[in-house]
Motif scaffolding. Structure first.
Motif, PDB file in Angstrom:
ATOM      1  N   ASP A  32     -11.869   8.433   0.866  1.00  0.00           N
ATOM      2  CA  ASP A  32     -12.109   8.129  -0.491  1.00  0.00           C
ATOM      3  C   ASP A  32     -12.266   9.223  -1.231  1.00  0.00           C
ATOM      4  O   ASP A  32     -11.756   9.482  -2.354  1.00  0.00           O
ATOM      5  N   HIS A  44      -3.903   7.182   3.059  1.00  0.00           N
ATOM      6  CA  HIS A  44      -4.155   5.935   2.615  1.00  0.00           C
ATOM      7  C   HIS A  44      -5.451   4.925   3.272  1.00  0.00           C
ATOM      8  O   HIS A  44      -5.600   5.409   4.407  1.00  0.00           O
ATOM      9  N   VAL A  45      -5.696   4.229   2.509  1.00  0.00           N
ATOM     10  CA  VAL A  45      -6.747   3.323   2.962  1.00  0.00           C
ATOM     11  C   VAL A  45      -6.340   1.892   3.361  1.00  0.00           C
ATOM     12  O   VAL A  45      -5.901   1.095   2.414  1.00  0.00           O
ATOM     13  N   GLY A  46      -6.228   1.615   4.487  1.00  0.00           N
ATOM     14  CA  GLY A  46      -5.781   0.427   5.085  1.00  0.00           C
ATOM     15  C   GLY A  46      -6.837  -0.677   5.577  1.00  0.00           C
ATOM     16  O   GLY A  46      -6.524  -1.791   5.435  1.00  0.00           O
ATOM     17  N   CYS A  47      -7.988  -0.129   6.263  1.00  0.00           N
ATOM     18  CA  CYS A  47      -8.763  -1.004   6.717  1.00  0.00           C
ATOM     19  C   CYS A  47     -10.166  -0.719   6.802  1.00  0.00           C
ATOM     20  O   CYS A  47     -11.153  -1.628   6.631  1.00  0.00           O
ATOM     21  N   GLU A  48     -10.568   0.541   6.470  1.00  0.00           N
ATOM     22  CA  GLU A  48     -12.010   1.168   6.547  1.00  0.00           C
ATOM     23  C   GLU A  48     -12.952   0.650   7.642  1.00  0.00           C
ATOM     24  O   GLU A  48     -14.050   0.713   7.407  1.00  0.00           O
ATOM     25  N   ALA A  54      -4.057   4.416   8.825  1.00  0.00           N
ATOM     26  CA  ALA A  54      -3.347   4.788   7.426  1.00  0.00           C
ATOM     27  C   ALA A  54      -4.308   5.830   6.887  1.00  0.00           C
ATOM     28  O   ALA A  54      -3.503   6.850   6.105  1.00  0.00           O
ATOM     29  N   CYS A  67     -11.529   7.256   7.316  1.00  0.00           N
ATOM     30  CA  CYS A  67     -12.387   6.269   6.853  1.00  0.00           C
ATOM     31  C   CYS A  67     -13.714   6.108   7.790  1.00  0.00           C
ATOM     32  O   CYS A  67     -14.676   5.638   7.165  1.00  0.00           O
TER      33      CYS A  67
ATOM     34  N   MET B   1     -15.520  -2.361   0.835  1.00  0.00           N
ATOM     35  CA  MET B   1     -16.129  -2.440   2.225  1.00  0.00           C
ATOM     36  C   MET B   1     -16.835  -0.970   1.934  1.00  0.00           C
ATOM     37  O   MET B   1     -16.325   0.111   2.940  1.00  0.00           O
ATOM     38  N   LYS B   2     -17.844  -0.496   1.225  1.00  0.00           N
ATOM     39  CA  LYS B   2     -18.486   0.460   1.210  1.00  0.00           C
ATOM     40  C   LYS B   2     -19.834   0.364   1.852  1.00  0.00           C
ATOM     41  O   LYS B   2     -20.462  -0.584   1.696  1.00  0.00           O
ATOM     42  N   ASN B  40     -19.551   0.291   7.046  1.00  0.00           N
ATOM     43  CA  ASN B  40     -18.590  -0.011   5.930  1.00  0.00           C
ATOM     44  C   ASN B  40     -18.787  -1.516   5.714  1.00  0.00           C
ATOM     45  O   ASN B  40     -18.678  -1.902   4.896  1.00  0.00           O
TER      46      ASN B  40
ATOM     47  N   LEU C 193      -0.156  -3.466   4.912  1.00  0.00           N
ATOM     48  CA  LEU C 193      -1.026  -2.427   5.183  1.00  0.00           C
ATOM     49  C   LEU C 193      -1.590  -2.037   4.022  1.00  0.00           C
ATOM     50  O   LEU C 193      -2.807  -1.627   4.085  1.00  0.00           O
ATOM     51  N   GLU C 194      -0.799  -2.174   2.659  1.00  0.00           N
ATOM     52  CA  GLU C 194      -1.643  -1.929   1.447  1.00  0.00           C
ATOM     53  C   GLU C 194      -2.003  -3.128   1.103  1.00  0.00           C
ATOM     54  O   GLU C 194      -1.466  -4.374   0.946  1.00  0.00           O
ATOM     55  N   PRO C 195      -3.270  -3.146   0.987  1.00  0.00           N
ATOM     56  CA  PRO C 195      -4.130  -4.549   0.583  1.00  0.00           C
ATOM     57  C   PRO C 195      -3.587  -5.003  -1.093  1.00  0.00           C
ATOM     58  O   PRO C 195      -2.996  -4.021  -1.716  1.00  0.00           O
ATOM     59  N   ARG C 277     -10.178  -4.659   3.549  1.00  0.00           N
ATOM     60  CA  ARG C 277      -9.573  -5.503   4.367  1.00  0.00           C
ATOM     61  C   ARG C 277     -10.054  -6.842   5.118  1.00  0.00           C
ATOM     62  O   ARG C 277      -9.513  -7.738   5.072  1.00  0.00           O
ATOM     63  N   LEU C 701      -9.675  -6.352  11.531  1.00  0.00           N
ATOM     64  CA  LEU C 701      -8.350  -5.927  12.405  1.00  0.00           C
ATOM     65  C   LEU C 701      -8.678  -6.155  13.893  1.00  0.00           C
ATOM     66  O   LEU C 701      -7.903  -5.615  14.587  1.00  0.00           O
TER      67      LEU C 701
END
Lengths: 162, 276, 779
Positions: A32, A44-48, A54, A67, B1-2, B40, C193-195, C277, C701
């Protein structure tokens, strides 16, 4: 703009060869921070939650989930993102991914390429199954993975054996 | 989701770290590969993080028949270590199946053991290798805990809240001992539906499961049968495991898979033995 | 045509491999606020928001909004379609009012200086919940005692229909063999994959709304934003930048996205919402929850006489806006058995409301369900007759001479190449050798299965699909071309790019139609301010519909340029050609396109009086016949089942398809392979699961299992090319066939393996536990 009382810490690190000295919010993840504060949006941010890959970046030469690391933990580290990774393996992989159509939407691609570069640096001549296993922590919804494996194998084929 | 807010400290010395751990509601941040996802998702929300990544706890050393692996040793480093391959060949077998490369680059031995996830591979390995785990606190100094006394149940260990795991000490592989780590997962790197760590020596066996029971432990009845060379009895003994139950993975299925793994592990070791 | 049909990579991916893409979350607006939503933790509950003071007081929080505030700027909506008249789907709002009807339904939103603080504040909103009985289990939803998904409803049946033709009773009376099965399809979801995400800005001075959003069809959304937010359509600009995957997931109207736009309108500040996600898995559309009971009648010669099918389809709490979730059920029934000749069909569809997130159009809408059911029945019939499954199929496939074929459902199929595809598949598999290999592996004790699926897919839907139903979805497209002073061509297409590569195919079409190299055509799409109204990306339509628009535009521009060149060169336009960026005649190049464009643009006085070259042209394309274009193909799957563990390993997979003219085989093969893996995911891994109380269990996931590289096989792809005769280029849809057939091929392969043990499975995804239970290894 940071919320008024958000706790921060001071860090100094190198990002893509550039020295950065700044305050970071304690709870901001490395990815981030790179994306929103440094302006490097290639990761990129895909799931955190550490599943999709990603967000891969290199920290002190090793690929990590961006992440799952806090920006504050990058203090003193050397960080590389896809934008700054200029090593021959990464460049060759970028070229091979392009020509093999090893991406469609491209959202997974930076993370995938960094992971593949680490694989080839450690194992220059993997089998297809080893490539698949090495990339098994990187999610791609578009390609079905096969062209990605093809691209990595194509780069492997032009590497000198270790 | 932080993550929710937390305070953060990054001690430079062990003494400093242990002092910080004495405060309530404090979590140790090692590799972060389990803690950060939970934070998260706000499933974990510690008030304070003590980041131990600058402490000199990552060493891997072999001496006097004992392999010492620092709590901060990354999975990737343990996996690649020739000392580990020589003295604890079970560990590379297991670590190759732990998550994925990028996770292994950050994840640590100490983190995995301290979390005690029932599906994690390394606790089972520590049990099968008869490890001693060394922890320290500011108030009480160092103490040594046998692996068999360390894991208490679901995400629960012998560690006190103010204690930090420093290292694992493993007796180096002795002649005549053979090792197998097997697991079954839906996909590469997933937590196991069932896993098994087996050390088989002359007239002796140590066996632990992961992904089956809520708390990882040795399986004495199965071990006794294996020591006596009675595989069917050992397999039957696993039938009494108190397996976790979930809609996707009923207890009976986990037990069944553990039994399948035991047969395969025994065959694998036997085949290796015959070949040798 | 020198560029159409070439396997060129998509030019824009050069940016993406370098990490220089521009996805939704890569751009920010000054002064933007971050949105987080408070979502219902219950599948069904009444609620009252009793306090927002603590949330509002948190430093960094700018606003806490509920339905009451948004109602001032945002209308509710309700899904209605002539395709499902009488359907019950309650009114929906950007934020729920009084009751939440699925877990994850947004009930309040926080706007703050960071997403983290917005999440902090959302936790502080005080709510009184009154839990209500929830219905999530599809098998129970129509029971008389089932609780209603919405208070006040007397039944959860939203809509039902019967699709039939021919004499079904006679068909089954005449049958010498009737095979039947009950197949259960568990919900899956798209997991781009990109939300989903949106960055909305409203300028009160110009009354203009600008929305950047990760979406498949900017114009469709523009219309709905205009209607819902009361802004004139022309003042709504929707920009879809690089889109990190769509698959149908990003073509619906989502409450949280509308809420973000409404908040921007209300506050006059930029509002960003990017789903994380967890909320994506909870709030993105799900798809393909069906329980299908089907019978097939076969005569003594092994000919299919008819199908009798009952499909119960889960809609979720609402039928998705604007297209309606019922489309999936209808599509499943229409695709069922479509490759085959039969005389009678009865399909009953019941579409059911549940306290779950809505289902919606998802890659290959309905086809994977219908095809899996039919192909399972076909395998059962072949087995019952002691016959090779391919021989049974070969006998029943509609022959080329019989086309155009209109089946008892009224589905029209034309220019299909079943026999050629089957022959190609058999050659590709080297079937005798493969069968020997299978026999050898089985003899060695391995549990191996080989499965097949025959496919017809209805693609590239034309205006009659949604238009007659009164749903405002464009099925026409326009391409605008400009010859720039540099001699390059800029193209602006109402087709949109979501990674599938359509824009590259279009560039190749323009290149051939006009006379330049593809890299001289710069494609633009995905922005309502710069492209004309059109359909965007859905139903594998880019090549078939957008391609025709691109061709027409290229030819128009060519005519304009040749006329201008003829005037300048003082010769007949017919004597000139455009080749590789130059105006040529019989003797070779006369002038470059750059010279011509410069002359027209900067030195127009050199042109004869009255010559006004139109260097910007537009071409609009509407297909006037064939509501959909049918495509066909075959897939085969080789799997290994571990009978001890229940783990299934796909070993190899083959796909032969006929999508008409291939604009770009490299990209088509990418579509096929990606689609197949999506189908394998559906067959073996992906499931949205709920516990008995209706709580969602697949919220991360780690719980929702996606197909990853380690488990997926290599996929051999081959083509038969039967161009569609009703268009210039002859392209049909290619984007979804992989997904359409893969679940059926996997299901049949697994059952082929299990047949050695006298066992079978009939529920997707096929889990290790289901295998062990089928084999009697587990109670």
């Amino acid at each position: 703009m940071l919320p008024p009382d958000e706790p921060t810490a001071e860090i100094a690190c190198t990002v893509n060869g550039e020295a950065i000295h700044t305050q970071v919010p304690l709870r901001r993840s490395l990815v981030d921070w790179l994306r929103h504060d440094v302006g490097l949006t290639g990761s990129h941010v895909g799931c955190e939650h550490g599943v999709c890959g990603a967000c891969h970046v290199r920290v002190d030469g090793q690929v990590v989930r961006g992440c799952l690391m806090l920006a504050v933990q990058a203090d003193g580290a050397t960080v590389e993102t896809i934008e700054g990774a200029r090593d021959p393996l990464t460049l060759a992989l970028q070229d091979a991914f392009f020509h093999h159509a090893a991406l469609q939407c491209g959202f997974c691609t930076p993370g995938m390429i960094l992971q593949a570069a680490e694989l080839l640096a450690q194992h220059p001549a993997p089998t297809r199954a080893e490539v698949r296993e090495a990339l098994s922590g990187n999610y791609c919804r578009c390609t079905g993975y096969q062209p990605i494996v093809d691209a990595v194998m194509a780069v492997s084929a032009i590497l000198p054996a270790k | 989701m932080k993550p929710a807010r937390f305070d953060y400290a990054r001690p430079a010395t062990l003494a400093e770290a242990l002092a910080l751990l004495a405060k309530p509601d404090t979590a140790v941040l090692a590799g972060g590969q389990s803690l950060m996802p939970m934070m998260n998702l706000r499933v974990a929300r510690p008030a304070r993080l003590v980041d131990i990544n600058r402490l000199p706890l990552g060493e891997i050393a072999l001496g006097n028949g004992v392999l010492r692996i620092g709590a901060l040793a990354r999975h990737a480093a343990v996996l690649a270590s020739p000392l580990v391959a020589q003295a604890a060949p079970l560990l590379p077998q297991a670590l190759a199946q732990v998550a994925h490369a990028a996770i292994r680059n950050r994840g640590t031995l100490g983190g995995s053991l301290s979390l005690a996830d029932p599906a994690a591979e390394l606790p089972a390995c520590m049990l099968a290798l008869d490890a001693t785990l060394v922890a320290a606190s500011a108030a009480r100094g160092e103490r040594r805990i046998a692996a068999s006394a360390f894991f208490h149940g679901l995400y629960s260990t012998a560690l006190e809240p103010d204690e930090l795991l420093l290292r694992a000490e493993l007796p180096a592989a002795a002649p005549g001992w053979r090792y197998a780590f097997l697991e079954l997962a839906r996909r590469h790197g997933d937590f196991a539906m069932a896993g098994l760590a087996l050390a088989l020596g002359p007239g002796a066996a140590r066996l632990a499961l992961c992904g089956v029971e809520a708390g990882q432990r040795r399986q004495p009845a199965a071990e006794a049968a294996l020591a006596a060379g009675d595989l069917p009895a050992a397999i039957a003994a696993l039938g009494t495991a108190e397996a976790m139950d979930s809609p996707d993975l009923p207890a009976a299925q986990r037990v069944h898979l553990a039994q399948v793994l035991l047969r395969r592990a025994f065959q694998q070791i036997g085949a290796a033995h015959a070949a040798a | 045509m020198t560029h159409i049909g070439q396997p060129l990579p998509r030019a824009a991916t050069a940016r993406l491999v370098a990490g220089r893409g521009s996805y939704l979350d890569d751009v920010s607006a000054r002064g933007e606020l971050h949105a987080a939503f408070l979502r219902s933790p219950y599948p069904h509950a009444g609620f009252r928001i009793t306090g927002t003071a603590a949330a509002s007081a948190l430093p960094g929080v700018v606003a806490v909004l509920t339905e009451a505030e948004l109602a001032a700027v945002c209308q509710p909506w309700q899904t209605k379609t002539g395709s499902a008249s009488g359907m019950v789907s309650p009114t929906q709002r950007a934020l729920a009012k009084d009751a939440a009807c699925y877990q994850g339904e947004p009930i309040a939103m926080v706007l703050a200086l960071s997403r983290a603080v917005a999440e902090d504040a959302a936790e502080l909103i005080e709510v009184e919940w009154q839990e209500l009985p929830a219905i999530t289990n599809l098998a129970l939803a129509l029971h008389v005692d089932a609780p209603p998904a919405h208070q006040g409803l007397t039944s959860n049946l939203a809509w039902s229909t019967e699709m039939k033709g021919g004499d079904i009773e006679a068909a089954f009376a005449a049958a010498t063999l009737v095979v039947e099965d009950r197949l259960v399809f568990t919900r899956s979801t798209g997991v781009t994959l990109e939300p989903r995400g949106v960055l909305a800005q409203y300028n009160p001075a110009s009354q203009a709304l600008e929305v950047r959003i990760s979406h498949q069809m900017p114009h469709q959304l523009q219309r709905h934003l205009a209607d819902l937010l009361g802004v004139s359509l022309a003042r709504v600009r929707v920009i879809c930048p690089d889109v990190g995957g769509g698959f149908g997931l990003k073509m619906h109207v989502y409450p949280d996205e509308i809420a973000a736009c409404a908040a921007a309108r209300l506050l006059g500040r930029p509002v960003r919402f990017v789903a994380d996600r967890a909320e994506a898995l909870l709030s993105d559309i799900h798809a393909r929850e069906h329980i299908v009971e089907a019978r097939m009648a076969v005569d003594a010669e092994g000919r299919i006489l008819g199908f009798d099918v009952q499909d119960v389809q889960g809609l979720g709490a609402y039928s998705i806006f604007p297209r309606s979730s019922t489309t999936e059920g209808v599509s499943a029934l229409r695709s069922l058995g479509a490759p085959y000749r039969f005389s009678a069909y009865r399909g009953r569809l019941r579409s059911v409301l549940q306290n779950k997130v809505p289902t919606g159009q998802y890659r290959s809408v309905g086809h994977p369900v219908g095809i899996a059911v039919a192909e399972r029945l076909v395998d059962l019939a072949a087995a019952a007759r002691g016959e090779d499954p391919l021989e049974f199929r070969r006998r029943n496939l509609v022959a080329q001479a019989e086309m155009p074929w209109v089946n008892p459902l009224g589905a029209r199929m034309a220019e299909l190449s079943h026999q050629q595809c089957l022959a190609k598949l058999e050659a590709l598999l080297d079937l005798p050798t493969l069968r020997n290999e299978v026999a050898t592996m089985r003899a060695a004790g391995r549990c191996i299965g080989l499965g097949f699926a025959s496919i017809v897919e209805f693609t590239a839907t034309g205006p009659e699909g949604y238009g007659r139903a009164g749903v405002l979805v464009a099925a026409v497209d326009t391409v605008v071309l400009s010859l720039e002073p540099s001699g390059e061509v800029t193209a602006r297409a109402s087709i949109s790019e979501i990674g599938q590569g359509t824009t590259q195919g279009l560039a190749q079409v323009v290149a051939d139609a006009f006379g330049v190299a593809p890299d001289q055509v710069l494609m633009g799409s995905g922005d309502t301010a710069t492209t004309p109204h059109g359909g965007g990306a859905w139903a594998s339509r880019g090549a078939a519909i957008g391609g025709e628009a691109a061709w027409g535009a290229g030819r128009k521009l060519r005519a304009e340029v040749l006329a201008a060149a003829a005037a300048l060169l003082q010769c007949a336009a017919e004597a000139l050609d455009i080749q590789d960026g130059h105006i040529t005649d019989a003797n070779g190049p006369r002038m470059s396109l750059a010279e011509l464009a410069e002359t027209v643009t900067f030195r127009g006085y050199e042109l004869p009086t009255g010559v006004q070259p139109q260097l910007t042209v537009a071409h609009h394309y509407r297909r006037e016949q064939d509501t959909a274009l049918t495509t066909n193909g075959f897939q085969a799957s080789l799997v290994e089942v571990d009978p001890d563990t229940g783990i299934i390993t796909p070993l190899r997979h083959w796909a032969v398809g006929d999508c008409g003219r291939l604009l770009n085989p490299l990209l088509v093969e990418g579509q096929v392979r990606g689609g197949v893996v999506q189908g394998i995911g559906e067959a073996l891994f992906e499931a949205c699961r709920y516990d008995e109380s209706g709580q969602f269990l697949s919220g991360t996931l780690a719980d929702y299992l996606l197909p990853m590289a380690g488990e997926m096989p290599d996929i051999t792809v081959a083509h038969v090319e039967t161009p569609y005769s009703g268009s210039v280029l002859g392209a049909k849809g290619a984007g979804e066939a992989g997904t359409a057939g893969a679940p059926a091929a996997i299901l049949n392969a697994v059952n082929d393996a299990l047949a050695q043990h006298g066992a079978s499975v009939s529920e997707l995804p096929i889990t290790p536990g289901a295998i062990l239970r089928a084999l009697g290894r587990l109670a």
